[in-house]
Design a protein around this motif. Structure first.
Motif, PDB file in Angstrom:
ATOM      1  N   GLY A   1       0.471  -1.172  -0.082  1.00  0.00           N
ATOM      2  CA  GLY A   1       0.286  -0.097  -0.275  1.00  0.00           C
ATOM      3  C   GLY A   1       0.695   1.304   0.009  1.00  0.00           C
ATOM      4  N   SER A   2      -0.057   2.422  -0.433  1.00  0.00           N
ATOM      5  CA  SER A   2       0.839   3.673  -0.407  1.00  0.00           C
ATOM      6  C   SER A   2      -0.288   5.014  -0.224  1.00  0.00           C
ATOM      7  CB  SER A   2       1.267   3.815  -2.019  1.00  0.00           C
ATOM      8  OG  SER A   2       1.939   4.894  -2.024  1.00  0.00           O
ATOM      9  N   TYR A   3       0.105   4.774   1.234  1.00  0.00           N
ATOM     10  CA  TYR A   3      -0.537   6.301   1.990  1.00  0.00           C
ATOM     11  C   TYR A   3      -0.506   7.000   2.505  1.00  0.00           C
ATOM     12  CZ  TYR A   3      -4.181   1.935   1.672  1.00  0.00           C
ATOM     13  OH  TYR A   3      -5.151   0.661   1.779  1.00  0.00           O
ATOM     14  N   ALA A   4      -0.447   8.473   2.971  1.00  0.00           N
ATOM     15  CA  ALA A   4      -0.231   8.930   4.032  1.00  0.00           C
ATOM     16  C   ALA A   4      -0.263   9.098   5.332  1.00  0.00           C
ATOM     17  CB  ALA A   4      -1.495  10.511   3.430  1.00  0.00           C
ATOM     18  N   PRO A   5       0.543   8.924   6.144  1.00  0.00           N
ATOM     19  CA  PRO A   5       0.948   8.138   7.277  1.00  0.00           C
ATOM     20  C   PRO A   5       0.199   8.776   8.632  1.00  0.00           C
ATOM     21  CG  PRO A   5       2.853   8.475   6.875  1.00  0.00           C
ATOM     22  CD  PRO A   5       2.318   9.421   5.788  1.00  0.00           C
ATOM     23  N   GLY A   6       0.117  10.081   7.886  1.00  0.00           N
ATOM     24  CA  GLY A   6      -0.460  11.146   8.814  1.00  0.00           C
ATOM     25  C   GLY A   6       0.689  11.432  10.074  1.00  0.00           C
ATOM     26  N   SER A   7       0.197  11.112  11.484  1.00  0.00           N
ATOM     27  CA  SER A   7       0.696  11.835  13.040  1.00  0.00           C
ATOM     28  C   SER A   7       1.913  10.762  13.238  1.00  0.00           C
ATOM     29  CB  SER A   7       0.120  12.850  13.696  1.00  0.00           C
ATOM     30  OG  SER A   7      -0.572  13.374  13.375  1.00  0.00           O
ATOM     31  N   THR A   8       1.791   9.306  12.518  1.00  0.00           N
ATOM     32  CA  THR A   8       2.382   8.733  13.233  1.00  0.00           C
ATOM     33  C   THR A   8       4.042   8.792  12.284  1.00  0.00           C
ATOM     34  OG1 THR A   8       1.627   6.779  10.472  1.00  0.00           O
ATOM     35  CG2 THR A   8       1.138   6.591  12.806  1.00  0.00           C
ATOM     36  N   MET A   9       3.941   9.339  10.913  1.00  0.00           N
ATOM     37  CA  MET A   9       5.587  10.181  11.120  1.00  0.00           C
ATOM     38  C   MET A   9       5.686  11.500  11.516  1.00  0.00           C
ATOM     39  SD  MET A   9       7.092  10.147   7.997  1.00  0.00           S
ATOM     40  CE  MET A   9       8.448  11.200   7.452  1.00  0.00           C
ATOM     41  N   LYS A  10       4.921  11.915  12.776  1.00  0.00           N
ATOM     42  CA  LYS A  10       5.754  12.681  13.701  1.00  0.00           C
ATOM     43  C   LYS A  10       6.904  11.630  14.416  1.00  0.00           C
ATOM     44  CE  LYS A  10       1.671  14.982  14.384  1.00  0.00           C
ATOM     45  NZ  LYS A  10       0.828  15.262  15.124  1.00  0.00           N
ATOM     46  N   VAL A  11       7.200   9.999  14.473  1.00  0.00           N
ATOM     47  CA  VAL A  11       8.340   9.056  15.081  1.00  0.00           C
ATOM     48  C   VAL A  11       9.426   9.959  14.124  1.00  0.00           C
ATOM     49  CG1 VAL A  11       9.015   7.496  15.371  1.00  0.00           C
ATOM     50  CG2 VAL A  11       6.862   7.470  15.753  1.00  0.00           C
ATOM     51  N   ILE A  12       9.829   9.923  12.785  1.00  0.00           N
ATOM     52  CA  ILE A  12      10.614  10.226  12.079  1.00  0.00           C
ATOM     53  C   ILE A  12      10.704  11.711  12.050  1.00  0.00           C
ATOM     54  CG2 ILE A  12      11.683  10.555  10.089  1.00  0.00           C
ATOM     55  CD1 ILE A  12       9.945   8.403   8.921  1.00  0.00           C
ATOM     56  N   SER A  13       9.851  12.344  12.176  1.00  0.00           N
ATOM     57  CA  SER A  13       9.951  14.076  12.092  1.00  0.00           C
ATOM     58  C   SER A  13      10.192  14.182  13.886  1.00  0.00           C
ATOM     59  CB  SER A  13       8.698  14.532  12.194  1.00  0.00           C
ATOM     60  OG  SER A  13       8.226  14.184  10.790  1.00  0.00           O
TER      61      SER A  13
END
Length: 546
Positions: A299-311
């Protein structure tokens, strides 16, 4: 009706009868009225019919098409479609490559211009024969130039599972069958684990020969190749003679796989992946529906705020944030021409970075965008978390994307929107990297079997950054947005929720990624709403079982 066919309505079913003499000429061949050649005759262009075909035209055209196809006249059948070239090639391949010797087609009761039909084929190869029965459908449209009703050509007319570039084939299978085993030696069968059907097919395609089996004779769907290989594995439709399976050991855990399938099946559409942080081994993969696209791995989705782990790792590395230090979380923040806000426009006055992370404050991250280079997030995701590297899991995977962006899209990327794209495999790996501080590429089959090289990130998390990430995720799991879902999950835990907005979609996609000891998992529920409520229970159920 075209010559050589006749149609009859029997018990409400429109049946195509092949090989019976009938009257020549047909209403399906032309939509224009006959001309007398008189002085008042209108120009031909004005006589061309327009608009959707009538139900009678759809029936007649479908009958002619199915009759010609069943009789083996590919050219005639293709001439009744809106793409004669593609249809001719596909129908000829159906006979030649699938080794179809007999074919009976029967149209069912349609709805408007859509006509369902059943196919009963006889396959013969090297002295072996087998029946192949299935249902499909066709749609009749009006040709804009001639005004004739014609069949709208799609590969699925030949078989419902065919896509562009796919074909039906019969012969010795490209790969021998496999007997896939889980990490404890238990056999993994699609009958027991429906969600693994595409995974097992992919493993067979790649490792069938290496596992030592012997191929049998089959009829299968040969998938088209795209950039980087096949997006989906071939699919067996009929076994004419069984081969001898080879044995292939995987990293999966049958018990955890069962739990993962039970968890996603509570939703009409959901995906989850579980990995072992200390090794990268994939322990479970499940999708709902089980027979749909393998969104968990591809799949290829925008991950929303789970991305804040990397950020967060990026901001900590750059000295722009720190656990225990004050950090702004305003109600709004504008950047690059966009005005960003938090969920329900909340703000944290005089708050700290960990409070912003635990409550998933968007502006706490957006406000730092002016201080970051355009490629900073891309480098952090790739060089530390392995996102976008060429993963070699053993089956096809999408390995995440964090493109370099400018202005507002750059800011949006920090909260998992913009051009950022992930799937549960990627986000389970992100949680695993946060747990251990080191990216270990997820995989389903040991690289020692085929000598492939697993992807390696250029650097690990800095010890201080790693500790702060774990502290941030632990706080979120115990008293932040993930606390309700993680309630009752024992041990060393950490989590992050996410909700990704999608244009034209009423509810956002719900995300959740978390770990418990040496087990990490992530899930997405498309249009599920808040991640803690939708994807959270799925991940928590998997973590409890582990």
């Amino acid at each position: 009706m075209r010559s050589g066919t006749r149609a009859a309505v029997v018990g409400g079913v429109f049946a195509v009868l092949i090989g019976t003499a009938g009257c020549g000429g047909g209403s399906a061949a032309s939509g224009s009225k006959g001309s007398t050649g008189g002085a008042d005759e209108k120009p031909a262009a004005e006589q061309v019919k327009t608009g959707p075909p009538s139900a009678d035209e759809a029936k007649s055209t479908a009958a002619d098409f199915l009759a010609a196809w069943a009789a083996g006249d590919s050219a005639k059948a293709a001439g009744l479609t809106d793409d004669a070239e593609s249809a001719t090639a596909a129908l000829a391949s159906f006979r030649r490559d699938a080794h179809v010797t007999k074919l009976a087609l029967k149209a069912g009761r349609g709805s408007g211009t859509s006509v369902p039909f059943t196919a009963n084929a006889r396959i013969a190869y090297a002295g072996q024969q087998a029946p192949l029965a299935y249902s499909s459908a066709l749609t009749v449209v009006r040709d804009e130039v001639s005004g004739r009703p014609v069949v709208k050509w799609r590969p699925s007319v030949v078989h419902p599972k065919l896509g562009p570039g796919d074909s039906l084939r019969t012969g010795p299978a490209d790969a021998p069958p496999i007997k896939a085993l889980d990490r404890h030696g238990k056999e993994l069968r699609a009958a027991d684990h429906p969600a693994l059907k595409s995974v097992l097919a992919g493993l067979r395609e790649r490792y069938g020969k290496k596992a030592g089996g012997k191929a049998g004779v089959e009829t299968w769907i040969s998938r088209a190749k795209g950039n980087g290989g096949k997006a989906r594995p071939d699919e067996t439709l009929k076994v004419l003679s069984k081969g001898t399976p080879g044995t292939l050991k995987t990293t999966l855990d049958a018990g955890l796989q069962t739990v993962a399938e039970q968890a996603v099946n509570k939703r009409a559409k959901a995906s989850v992946v579980a990995v072992k942080p200390s090794t990268g081994e994939i322990l479970a993969v499940a999708n709902s529906p089980a027979n749909g696209f393998n969104a968990a791995l591809q799949g290829s989705y925008a991950p929303g705020s789970t991305m804040k782990v990397i950020s967060s790792a990026l901001l900590i590395d750059k000295g722009l944030a720190r656990y225990g230090k004050p950090h702004p979380c305003p109600k709004y923040f504008s950047y690059g021409g966009w005005k960003f806000q938090n969920d329900k426009k909340f703000e944290i006055s005089g708050g700290s970075f960990e409070q912003s992370f635990a409550r998933s404050c968007n502006t706490a991250f957006i406000s730092q965008a002016p201080k970051l280079s355009d490629d900073a997030l891309t480098k952090e995701a790739r060089d530390v978390f392995g996102i976008g590297l060429n993963w070699q899991a053993g089956v096809p995977t999408f390995d995440g994307a964090v493109p370099v962006q400018k202005d507002a899209p750059k800011a949006a990327s920090l909260i998992g929107q913009g051009g950022v794209r992930m799937n549960p495999l990627n986000m389970a790996s992100v949680a695993a990297t946060a747990r251990t501080g080191v990216f270990r590429q997820p995989y389903l089959v040991s690289p020692s079997l085929d000598g492939r090289t697993l992807a390696k990130a250029p650097r690990s998390l800095k010890p201080s950054t790693s500790k702060q990430l774990r502290d941030l995720m632990r706080l979120t799991a115990t008293s932040g947005t993930a606390a309700q879902a993680m309630s009752g999950v024992p041990g060393d835990i950490g989590a992050k929720t996410g909700s990704a907005e999608v244009d034209g979609q009423e509810k956002p996609n719900g995300w959740f990624t978390a770990y418990r000891g040496d087990l990490a998992a992530a899930a997405v529920v498309p249009a599920g709403g808040h991640g803690g409520d939708s994807a959270g229970p799925i991940v928590a159920q998997v973590l409890r079982a582990g």
